[in-house]
Design a protein around this motif. Structure first.
Motif, short mmCIF file in Angstrom:
data_model
loop_
_atom_site.label_atom_id
_atom_site.label_comp_id
_atom_site.label_asym_id
_atom_site.label_seq_id
_atom_site.Cartn_x
_atom_site.Cartn_y
_atom_site.Cartn_z
N ILE A 139 2.22 5.15 4.18
CA ILE A 139 1.63 3.88 3.72
C ILE A 139 0.25 4.17 3.17
O ILE A 139 -0.65 4.56 3.92
CB ILE A 139 1.59 2.85 4.87
CG1 ILE A 139 3.02 2.47 5.29
CG2 ILE A 139 0.82 1.60 4.44
CD1 ILE A 139 3.12 1.52 6.46
N GLU A 140 0.11 4.03 1.86
CA GLU A 140 -1.15 4.36 1.19
C GLU A 140 -2.00 3.12 0.96
O GLU A 140 -1.48 2.01 0.88
CB GLU A 140 -0.86 5.00 -0.17
CG GLU A 140 -0.19 6.36 -0.10
CD GLU A 140 -0.09 6.96 -1.49
OE1 GLU A 140 -0.92 7.83 -1.81
OE2 GLU A 140 0.80 6.55 -2.26
N ASP A 154 -4.92 -2.16 -1.71
CA ASP A 154 -3.52 -2.55 -1.81
C ASP A 154 -2.74 -1.57 -0.93
O ASP A 154 -2.98 -0.36 -1.01
CB ASP A 154 -3.00 -2.40 -3.25
CG ASP A 154 -3.65 -3.36 -4.23
OD1 ASP A 154 -4.23 -4.37 -3.78
OD2 ASP A 154 -3.58 -3.10 -5.44
N LEU A 155 -1.82 -2.07 -0.12
CA LEU A 155 -0.99 -1.16 0.68
C LEU A 155 0.35 -0.97 -0.03
O LEU A 155 0.97 -1.94 -0.48
CB LEU A 155 -0.77 -1.71 2.10
CG LEU A 155 -2.02 -1.90 2.97
CD1 LEU A 155 -1.63 -2.13 4.42
CD2 LEU A 155 -3.00 -0.73 2.87
N SER A 156 0.75 0.31 -0.13
CA SER A 156 1.96 0.60 -0.89
C SER A 156 2.74 1.75 -0.25
O SER A 156 2.19 2.54 0.52
CB SER A 156 1.60 0.98 -2.33
OG SER A 156 0.78 2.14 -2.33
N LYS A 160 4.76 1.38 -4.65
CA LYS A 160 5.10 -0.05 -4.73
C LYS A 160 4.32 -0.84 -3.68
O LYS A 160 4.38 -0.53 -2.49
CB LYS A 160 6.61 -0.25 -4.53
CG LYS A 160 7.41 0.36 -5.67
CD LYS A 160 8.81 -0.18 -5.73
CE LYS A 160 9.50 0.32 -7.00
NZ LYS A 160 10.67 -0.50 -7.33
N LYS A 161 3.62 -1.85 -4.15
CA LYS A 161 2.74 -2.63 -3.27
C LYS A 161 3.52 -3.67 -2.47
O LYS A 161 4.37 -4.37 -3.01
CB LYS A 161 1.68 -3.31 -4.13
CG LYS A 161 0.77 -4.29 -3.38
CD LYS A 161 -0.34 -4.77 -4.31
CE LYS A 161 -1.09 -5.96 -3.74
NZ LYS A 161 -2.20 -6.37 -4.60
N PHE A 162 3.19 -3.76 -1.17
CA PHE A 162 3.81 -4.78 -0.32
C PHE A 162 2.76 -5.64 0.40
O PHE A 162 3.11 -6.59 1.09
CB PHE A 162 4.76 -4.14 0.71
CG PHE A 162 4.05 -3.24 1.71
CD1 PHE A 162 3.52 -3.76 2.88
CD2 PHE A 162 3.89 -1.88 1.46
CE1 PHE A 162 2.86 -2.94 3.80
CE2 PHE A 162 3.23 -1.06 2.36
CZ PHE A 162 2.71 -1.59 3.54
N ALA A 163 1.48 -5.29 0.26
CA ALA A 163 0.44 -6.02 1.01
C ALA A 163 -0.90 -5.93 0.31
O ALA A 163 -1.19 -4.95 -0.38
CB ALA A 163 0.32 -5.45 2.43
N GLY A 164 -1.73 -6.93 0.53
CA GLY A 164 -3.10 -6.93 0.03
C GLY A 164 -4.04 -7.44 1.11
O GLY A 164 -3.64 -8.29 1.92
#
Length: 277
Positions: A139-140, A154-156, A160-164
């Motif tokens: 998780i980057e 941004d978490l990706s 691909k981003k899934f969270a901010g």
């Protein structure tokens, strides 16, 4: 990163679970709640708080979104798609909230010198990594170009981003807020925001650079992990992770003073939205 971990190792976490209040629970109530909790935690009337919240079919707009040249057309589009909207009091741009998006607010007291902003972001990133540590993924935290509300945290997974994550400070309290897309289609949510900007900006040149959204760069955790996740089982992961970090989890009703502050902040949110919209 160790400082971020320290932030997660609170002696007590007051858990406020508002993730199943249903469609009547409005986003203005949420943002007022976080401001109240900042005030209470900042005044040492409450231990650190972890609040979980879900809103149905709502677009949370940033201040900059209200400056779109054809804002009314954008808002009309959202209404036609069956979404409510409000202007939130923390930074960033338009974000989609729905039943498949779990929001978390981590509310801690500010430090004497003012807590370093990165520390709050890194604590939330660390927490999410720990919550999903049983999956073989990285998780980057970095900006995902083409996503809505892009930011350096941004978490990706695999690009691909899934969270901010956003942050807000009120009266010696700090609220670190994250939206986690748990279920549903990340690309569909991004498409909705892309249409909003298309209607709200048209081909006008604006001083501010609104994001050029590429729906394919966004996904939900269920899609990314190929796992049938639910908001409820992610809540369970959250509570287990906080326990593993050594904190005591407590529940505590709002005090009279907190209820009064909440009312004041809620009125402020409504007035703010009247002003901007």
């Amino acid at each position: 990163m160790d400082e971020a971990l320290q932030l997660l190792r609170q002696p007590q976490w007051r858990i406020l679970d508002q993730s199943s209040l249903g469609p009547q629970f409005q986003a203005a109530q949420s943002f007022a709640m976080d401001d109240m909790l900042c005030t209470s935690v900042g005044a040492h009337m409450s231990p650190a708080v972890m609040r979980a919240w879900v809103h149905h079919r709502t677009i949370s707009l940033g201040i900059q979104d209200t400056k779109l040249p054809y804002l009314e057309d954008g808002l009309r589009y959202l209404e036609s798609a069956g979404y409510r909207y409000l202007v939130r009091n923390s930074g960033g741009l338009a974000v989609v909230l729905d039943e498949g998006v779990l929001n978390l607010s981590l509310v801690v007291p500010d430090t004497e010198k003012g807590m370093d902003i990165h520390r709050g972001y890194q604590a939330m990133w660390k927490l999410v990594q720990k919550m999903f540590a049983d999956f073989p993924v990285d998780i980057e935290a970095r900006e995902i170009a083409g996503s809505y509300c892009p930011g350096s945290y941004d978490l990706s997974i695999a690009g691909k981003k899934f969270a901010g994550i956003s942050q807000r400070r009120v009266r010696k309290g700090v609220a670190v807020q994250i939206y986690l897309c748990i279920t549903g289609s990340g690309a569909d949510r991004a498409q909705l925001v892309r249409e909003f900007y298309k209607c709200g900006k048209k081909s006008t040149e604006t001083k501010f650079q609104y994001p050029l959204i590429i729906p394919e760069v966004m996904a939900s955790l269920s899609e990314l992990l190929q796992e049938n996740l639910t908001v409820q089982n992610v809540m369970l992961r959250l509570l287990q992770t906080l326990k593993q970090l050594g904190g005591e989890l407590i529940s505590m009703p709002l005090t009279d003073q907190e209820t009064q502050w909440y009312g004041q902040y809620y009125e402020r949110m409504l007035a703010r939205n009247q002003r901007f919209l």
